[in-house]
Write a protein that holds these residues in place. Structure first.
Motif, PDB file in Angstrom:
ATOM      1  N   LYS A   1       0.776  -1.051   0.435  1.00  0.00           N
ATOM      2  CA  LYS A   1      -0.219   0.310   0.050  1.00  0.00           C
ATOM      3  C   LYS A   1       1.076   1.234  -0.147  1.00  0.00           C
ATOM      4  O   LYS A   1       0.838   1.702  -0.820  1.00  0.00           O
ATOM      5  CB  LYS A   1      -0.574   0.090   1.440  1.00  0.00           C
ATOM      6  CG  LYS A   1      -2.092  -0.763   1.070  1.00  0.00           C
ATOM      7  CD  LYS A   1      -3.003  -0.591   2.559  1.00  0.00           C
ATOM      8  CE  LYS A   1      -3.640  -2.512   3.124  1.00  0.00           C
ATOM      9  NZ  LYS A   1      -4.168  -2.161   3.637  1.00  0.00           N
ATOM     10  N   THR A   2       1.641   0.995   0.442  1.00  0.00           N
ATOM     11  CA  THR A   2       3.041   2.540   0.366  1.00  0.00           C
ATOM     12  C   THR A   2       3.286   2.541  -0.225  1.00  0.00           C
ATOM     13  O   THR A   2       3.746   3.516  -0.872  1.00  0.00           O
ATOM     14  CB  THR A   2       3.431   2.115   2.276  1.00  0.00           C
ATOM     15  OG1 THR A   2       2.919   2.055   3.211  1.00  0.00           O
ATOM     16  CG2 THR A   2       4.044   3.375   2.327  1.00  0.00           C
ATOM     17  N   PHE A   3       3.941   1.273  -0.990  1.00  0.00           N
ATOM     18  CA  PHE A   3       4.980   1.533  -2.422  1.00  0.00           C
ATOM     19  C   PHE A   3       3.680   2.348  -3.767  1.00  0.00           C
ATOM     20  O   PHE A   3       4.124   3.066  -4.587  1.00  0.00           O
ATOM     21  CB  PHE A   3       5.386   0.441  -2.502  1.00  0.00           C
ATOM     22  CG  PHE A   3       5.883   0.267  -4.242  1.00  0.00           C
ATOM     23  CD1 PHE A   3       7.346   0.884  -4.727  1.00  0.00           C
ATOM     24  CD2 PHE A   3       4.849   0.589  -5.178  1.00  0.00           C
ATOM     25  CE1 PHE A   3       7.689   0.381  -5.916  1.00  0.00           C
ATOM     26  CE2 PHE A   3       5.724  -0.661  -6.430  1.00  0.00           C
ATOM     27  CZ  PHE A   3       6.858   0.169  -6.709  1.00  0.00           C
ATOM     28  N   GLU A   4       2.319   1.335  -3.645  1.00  0.00           N
ATOM     29  CA  GLU A   4       0.948   2.174  -4.031  1.00  0.00           C
ATOM     30  C   GLU A   4       1.125   3.457  -4.512  1.00  0.00           C
ATOM     31  O   GLU A   4       0.966   4.367  -5.012  1.00  0.00           O
ATOM     32  CB  GLU A   4      -0.009   1.871  -4.596  1.00  0.00           C
ATOM     33  CG  GLU A   4       0.275   0.246  -5.426  1.00  0.00           C
ATOM     34  CD  GLU A   4      -0.546  -1.032  -4.515  1.00  0.00           C
ATOM     35  OE1 GLU A   4      -2.067  -0.189  -4.340  1.00  0.00           O
ATOM     36  OE2 GLU A   4      -0.990  -1.650  -5.110  1.00  0.00           O
ATOM     37  N   ALA A   5       1.238   4.590  -3.178  1.00  0.00           N
ATOM     38  CA  ALA A   5       1.001   5.498  -2.604  1.00  0.00           C
ATOM     39  C   ALA A   5       2.600   6.300  -2.875  1.00  0.00           C
ATOM     40  O   ALA A   5       2.150   7.563  -3.588  1.00  0.00           O
ATOM     41  CB  ALA A   5       0.859   5.805  -0.989  1.00  0.00           C
ATOM     42  N   MET A   6       3.543   5.805  -3.111  1.00  0.00           N
ATOM     43  CA  MET A   6       4.816   6.367  -3.568  1.00  0.00           C
ATOM     44  C   MET A   6       4.496   6.633  -4.920  1.00  0.00           C
ATOM     45  O   MET A   6       5.145   7.536  -5.007  1.00  0.00           O
ATOM     46  CB  MET A   6       5.588   4.930  -2.278  1.00  0.00           C
ATOM     47  CG  MET A   6       5.894   5.617  -1.476  1.00  0.00           C
ATOM     48  SD  MET A   6       6.822   4.976  -0.687  1.00  0.00           S
ATOM     49  CE  MET A   6       8.834   5.570  -1.748  1.00  0.00           C
ATOM     50  N   ARG A   7       4.250   5.408  -5.847  1.00  0.00           N
ATOM     51  CA  ARG A   7       4.670   5.755  -6.891  1.00  0.00           C
ATOM     52  C   ARG A   7       3.611   6.759  -7.881  1.00  0.00           C
ATOM     53  O   ARG A   7       4.475   6.747  -8.941  1.00  0.00           O
ATOM     54  CB  ARG A   7       4.074   4.339  -7.026  1.00  0.00           C
ATOM     55  CG  ARG A   7       4.776   3.983  -8.970  1.00  0.00           C
ATOM     56  CD  ARG A   7       4.901   2.554  -9.184  1.00  0.00           C
ATOM     57  NE  ARG A   7       3.945   1.799  -9.284  1.00  0.00           N
ATOM     58  CZ  ARG A   7       2.942   0.990  -9.108  1.00  0.00           C
ATOM     59  NH1 ARG A   7       3.766  -0.224 -10.184  1.00  0.00           N
ATOM     60  NH2 ARG A   7       2.055  -0.082  -8.512  1.00  0.00           N
TER      61      ARG A   7
END
Length: 169
Positions: A47-53
């Motif tokens: 989830k954090t990765f998707e938000a960062m991307r």
């Protein structure tokens, strides 16, 4: 392998949750980019990765190995997906990394802390108070204490203070 957990906390000690009303500070983001470049990697939850991307593109992480820990995702283009904290560390060790940077979110941080896999923590204390927040936990069921040793304390600018601790293992 040395493991470093990097997180932003609020001034009242909560795990800082970023969002439209509370974006991360540029000072903390710049520090994270520098820490990731120095380690050559970072570990993050899906989830954090998707938000960062966001909109994509390499940006400051084009040359960094990114490992996403997820029980659900099977494949994400451009990153390695694993199922557990230990698998993430093994993956980075096999790629020749000496240091692993654990970057978020709270569930990933708590997983690494709960399994005793963290050697150091870097806390960036943001100048904000948060009403309802998450906590970083070394043991979610007991009142356990771990002693830490202050390694460094410095201002990053914009009211952000960085604390770096070694964790007794």
């Amino acid at each position: 392998m040395k493991t470093i957990l990097w997180a932003t906390l609020t001034a009242n000690g909560n795990y800082a949750q970023s969002g439209a009303n509370n974006p991360p500070t540029k000072e903390a983001l710049n520090d994270f980019a520098a820490q990731a470049a120095a380690a050559g990697n970072f570990i993050v939850g899906r989830k954090t990765f998707e938000a960062m991307r966001g909109s994509g593109g390499g940006g400051p992480f084009a040359e960094v190995d990114i490992v996403v820990v997820s029980k659900n995702a099977s494949e994400i283009p451009g990153v390695t997906v694993v199922r557990s904290p230990q698998e993430a560390l093994t993956c980075l060790q096999q790629k020749g990394h000496q240091t692993a940077l654990i970057s978020g979110g709270a569930d990933i941080h708590n997983s690494f802390l709960g399994e005793g896999l963290v050697d150091e923590v870097i806390f960036n204390v943001a100048p904000v108070l948060e009403g309802k927040g998450l906590n970083l936990l070394i043991d979610k069921d007991n009142y356990e204490y771990k002693h830490v040793q202050l390694l460094d304390c410095k201002p990053l600018g914009g009211g952000v203070i960085q604390l770096r601790y070694a964790i007794e293992r």
